[in-house]
Write an enzyme that holds these catalytic residues in place. Sequence first.
Site, PDB file in Angstrom:
ATOM      1  N   ARG A  18     -12.058 -42.154  -7.631  1.00 17.45           N
ATOM      2  CA  ARG A  18     -10.626 -41.931  -7.422  1.00 17.45           C
ATOM      3  C   ARG A  18     -10.151 -40.564  -7.928  1.00 17.45           C
ATOM      4  O   ARG A  18      -9.036 -40.147  -7.667  1.00 17.45           O
ATOM      5  CB  ARG A  18      -9.829 -43.061  -8.091  1.00 17.45           C
ATOM      6  CG  ARG A  18      -9.970 -44.380  -7.364  1.00 17.45           C
ATOM      7  CD  ARG A  18      -9.586 -45.572  -8.233  1.00 17.45           C
ATOM      8  NE  ARG A  18     -10.652 -45.965  -9.157  1.00 17.45           N
ATOM      9  CZ  ARG A  18     -10.568 -46.980 -10.011  1.00 17.45           C
ATOM     10  NH1 ARG A  18      -9.456 -47.680 -10.098  1.00 17.45           N
ATOM     11  NH2 ARG A  18     -11.583 -47.292 -10.806  1.00 17.45           N
ATOM     12  N   GLN A  82     -28.195 -45.297 -16.707  1.00 17.01           N
ATOM     13  CA  GLN A  82     -27.943 -46.235 -15.612  1.00 17.01           C
ATOM     14  C   GLN A  82     -28.182 -45.448 -14.330  1.00 17.01           C
ATOM     15  O   GLN A  82     -27.324 -44.691 -13.892  1.00 17.01           O
ATOM     16  CB  GLN A  82     -26.503 -46.763 -15.657  1.00 17.01           C
ATOM     17  CG  GLN A  82     -26.233 -47.815 -14.604  1.00 17.01           C
ATOM     18  CD  GLN A  82     -24.748 -48.122 -14.421  1.00 17.01           C
ATOM     19  OE1 GLN A  82     -23.890 -47.283 -14.719  1.00 17.01           O
ATOM     20  NE2 GLN A  82     -24.438 -49.312 -13.939  1.00 17.01           N
ATOM     21  N   GLY A  87     -22.010 -51.123 -11.412  1.00 18.49           N
ATOM     22  CA  GLY A  87     -20.918 -51.841 -12.058  1.00 18.49           C
ATOM     23  C   GLY A  87     -20.992 -51.823 -13.578  1.00 18.49           C
ATOM     24  O   GLY A  87     -22.016 -51.482 -14.172  1.00 18.49           O
ATOM     25  N   ASN A 237      -8.082 -43.242 -14.157  1.00 18.21           N
ATOM     26  CA  ASN A 237      -8.909 -43.402 -12.962  1.00 18.21           C
ATOM     27  C   ASN A 237      -8.611 -42.386 -11.880  1.00 18.21           C
ATOM     28  O   ASN A 237      -9.379 -42.219 -10.949  1.00 18.21           O
ATOM     29  CB  ASN A 237      -8.745 -44.814 -12.405  1.00 18.21           C
ATOM     30  CG  ASN A 237      -9.230 -45.853 -13.390  1.00 18.21           C
ATOM     31  OD1 ASN A 237     -10.404 -45.874 -13.745  1.00 18.21           O
ATOM     32  ND2 ASN A 237      -8.318 -46.662 -13.895  1.00 18.21           N
ATOM     33  N   ASN A 362      -9.304  -3.583 -22.512  1.00 23.52           N
ATOM     34  CA  ASN A 362     -10.462  -3.903 -23.349  1.00 23.52           C
ATOM     35  C   ASN A 362     -11.743  -4.069 -22.549  1.00 23.52           C
ATOM     36  O   ASN A 362     -12.815  -4.149 -23.114  1.00 23.52           O
ATOM     37  CB  ASN A 362     -10.192  -5.171 -24.164  1.00 23.52           C
ATOM     38  CG  ASN A 362      -9.905  -6.375 -23.291  1.00 23.52           C
ATOM     39  OD1 ASN A 362      -9.432  -6.224 -22.166  1.00 23.52           O
ATOM     40  ND2 ASN A 362     -10.180  -7.556 -23.800  1.00 23.52           N
TER      41      ASN A 362
HETATM   42  C1  UD1 Z   1     -12.323 -51.663 -15.590  1.00 28.30           C
HETATM   43  C2  UD1 Z   1     -12.313 -53.181 -15.677  1.00 28.30           C
HETATM   44  C3  UD1 Z   1     -10.889 -53.682 -15.558  1.00 28.30           C
HETATM   45  C4  UD1 Z   1     -10.024 -53.044 -16.622  1.00 28.30           C
HETATM   46  C5  UD1 Z   1     -10.133 -51.533 -16.597  1.00 28.30           C
HETATM   47  C6  UD1 Z   1      -9.454 -50.941 -17.820  1.00 28.30           C
HETATM   48  C7  UD1 Z   1     -14.443 -53.932 -14.693  1.00 28.30           C
HETATM   49  C8  UD1 Z   1     -15.082 -54.548 -13.523  1.00 28.30           C
HETATM   50  N1  UD1 Z   1     -13.126 -53.731 -14.617  1.00 28.30           N
HETATM   51  O1  UD1 Z   1     -11.846 -51.334 -14.290  1.00 28.30           O
HETATM   52  O2  UD1 Z   1     -10.841 -55.090 -15.695  1.00 28.30           O
HETATM   53  O3  UD1 Z   1      -8.681 -53.461 -16.471  1.00 28.30           O
HETATM   54  O4  UD1 Z   1     -11.508 -51.103 -16.619  1.00 28.30           O
HETATM   55  O5  UD1 Z   1      -9.416 -49.539 -17.819  1.00 28.30           O
HETATM   56  O6  UD1 Z   1     -15.084 -53.664 -15.667  1.00 28.30           O
HETATM   57  N2  UD1 Z   1     -19.040 -47.370 -15.422  1.00 28.30           N
HETATM   58  C9  UD1 Z   1     -20.394 -47.231 -15.602  1.00 28.30           C
HETATM   59  N3  UD1 Z   1     -21.239 -47.674 -14.623  1.00 28.30           N
HETATM   60  C10 UD1 Z   1     -20.808 -48.281 -13.497  1.00 28.30           C
HETATM   61  C11 UD1 Z   1     -19.404 -48.431 -13.329  1.00 28.30           C
HETATM   62  C12 UD1 Z   1     -18.550 -47.970 -14.306  1.00 28.30           C
HETATM   63  O7  UD1 Z   1     -20.844 -46.703 -16.625  1.00 28.30           O
HETATM   64  O8  UD1 Z   1     -21.629 -48.661 -12.682  1.00 28.30           O
HETATM   65  C13 UD1 Z   1     -18.130 -46.853 -16.474  1.00 28.30           C
HETATM   66  C14 UD1 Z   1     -17.200 -45.773 -15.956  1.00 28.30           C
HETATM   67  O9  UD1 Z   1     -17.757 -44.490 -16.152  1.00 28.30           O
HETATM   68  C15 UD1 Z   1     -15.953 -45.985 -16.782  1.00 28.30           C
HETATM   69  C16 UD1 Z   1     -15.997 -47.468 -17.163  1.00 28.30           C
HETATM   70  O10 UD1 Z   1     -17.302 -47.902 -16.921  1.00 28.30           O
HETATM   71  O11 UD1 Z   1     -15.959 -45.198 -17.953  1.00 28.30           O
HETATM   72  C17 UD1 Z   1     -14.986 -48.299 -16.375  1.00 28.30           C
HETATM   73  O12 UD1 Z   1     -15.267 -48.166 -14.996  1.00 28.30           O
HETATM   74  P1  UD1 Z   1     -14.109 -48.018 -13.928  1.00 28.30           P
HETATM   75  O13 UD1 Z   1     -14.743 -47.885 -12.592  1.00 28.30           O
HETATM   76  O14 UD1 Z   1     -13.143 -47.010 -14.355  1.00 28.30           O
HETATM   77  O15 UD1 Z   1     -13.454 -49.489 -14.006  1.00 28.30           O
HETATM   78  P2  UD1 Z   1     -11.944 -49.853 -13.682  1.00 28.30           P
HETATM   79  O16 UD1 Z   1     -11.782 -49.989 -12.227  1.00 28.30           O
HETATM   80  O17 UD1 Z   1     -11.045 -48.954 -14.396  1.00 28.30           O
HETATM   81 MG    MG Z   2     -11.309 -47.169 -15.333  1.00 31.93          MG
END
Ligand code: UD1
Ligand code: MG
Length: 435
Positions: A18, A82, A87, A237, A362
């Site tokens: 995003r 990872q 996820g 995000n 400079n």
């Molecule tokens: C996530 C939560 C959501 C919460 C929100 C709060 C999940 C499924 N959802 O959503 O319930 O309200 O955070 O901010 O967890 N990441 C990885 N590997 C991956 C995917 C993500 O390391 O495969 C890391 C991202 O870099 C990030 C964090 O996990 O720092 C959260 O991921 P993001 O995709 O931002 O989740 P949200 O949609 O914000």
């Molecule tokens: Mg997030």
Amino acid sequence: MKKSAVAVVILAAGKGTRMRSERPKVLFEVAGRPMVNHVLDAALGIRPDRVVVVVGHGAAEVRSAVRGDSLFDGKVVRFALQKEQKGTGHALRCALPALRGFRGTVLVLSGDVPLVGAETLRTLAAAHARSGAAATVLTFRPADPTGYGRVVRDSRGALLDIVEDRDADFETRTIAEVNSGLYAFDAAVLPSTLRRLRSANSQGEFYVTDVPRLLRREGIPVGAVRVLEPEVVSGVNDLSELAAASAVMRRRVLERFLAAGVEIVDPSSTFIAPDASVGAGTRIEPFTVIEGGVRVGRSCSVGPFARLRRGTVLEDGASIGNFVEVKATRVGRGARARHLAYLGDADVGAGANIGAGTITCNYDGRRKHPTVVGEGAFLGSGTLLVAPVTVGRRAVTGAGAVVLAGKGVPAGATAVGVPARIVPGTGRRPARGRR
Ligand code: UD1
Ligand code: MG
């Protein structure tokens, strides 16, 4: 009672679709620092036994940002890879090898929640320890819950489930309480529970948010604790949320300076890096930027529309006015540059007056060169100082003078014209470097 051991896992492998950028999301900066470093500082602030940073997208860059953190300690911080971003639950699973042998509480943090502080992590860990639950979710009520996972509780307030925004039905979407993405887990339950995660959701990902439900189903207690100030756990995000987080962080930093006696006329248009220092009694006018590492003394005046860059030191009582840029320069006590000037790689003596439009030239296209302006010197409007160059103590330049590299103006002398010539009969001794 013996405090239980604490490990922290920071999830920082995601791409951040995003943000609409190839740059890994957690490397976007808030107040001049990558988000992941803010989260790391909060983590290290509770003195954990171990920290695991899960990296994936842009792994090398994220690793090097983390290693470059001022608090980084290679004995405490480890990395987990990872390879494919499947996820948040999958990311946590990738951290398990680095947690092998660890017993105690595992705090899981998101690399995109940059405003969190050690205080909040302590609150989470304490609530977790108190309740005896195997998993505790940190929740909050944002002004707009859109995009967050909703926290579903039963009629008695017990945590039932977390439902992602995109998987939620209309009724679930009306829930105001959301998941912050920060959790405490008992390390013992993680391996078996994470193995049982399934990806039957709209994104086809393994969600860490399914862990509480899986535990509950087995009769293992889970809990949720709500933080009252939404802003400390807001997620970033997209670029709009990044700007909002930056504004909060900036305000926090300014509050610190205000409390220390720095008069900031308009906080909403003032940017001061967290690691800058500004003395009491200094007045900062609107639209001023003070970058990292800059040191401003007491009773100075800065702005409006001033930019102080890295390496700048303003001594007490110095005055920097509108449209003045200062870089890697010391401005001595009471010296003044009030209008339209560039001072780079310079040393300006106490009480010197830098006329409107003065420029230190400079850069010769390859290298930066130094300029020295002596105490009490008076530079006329539009003076160009071609570095390396020295203007002596109490020397004077006429309006529009171009002082060439290596020529300089002797102490007490007056130089005028293009290129600048010394007015005969002025000056007490040749400036250094002229012989
Ligand atoms: C996530 C939560 C959501 C919460 C929100 C709060 C999940 C499924 N959802 O959503 O319930 O309200 O955070 O901010 O967890 N990441 C990885 N590997 C991956 C995917 C993500 O390391 O495969 C890391 C991202 O870099 C990030 C964090 O996990 O720092 C959260 O991921 P993001 O995709 O931002 O989740 P949200 O949609 O914000
Ligand atoms: Mg997030």
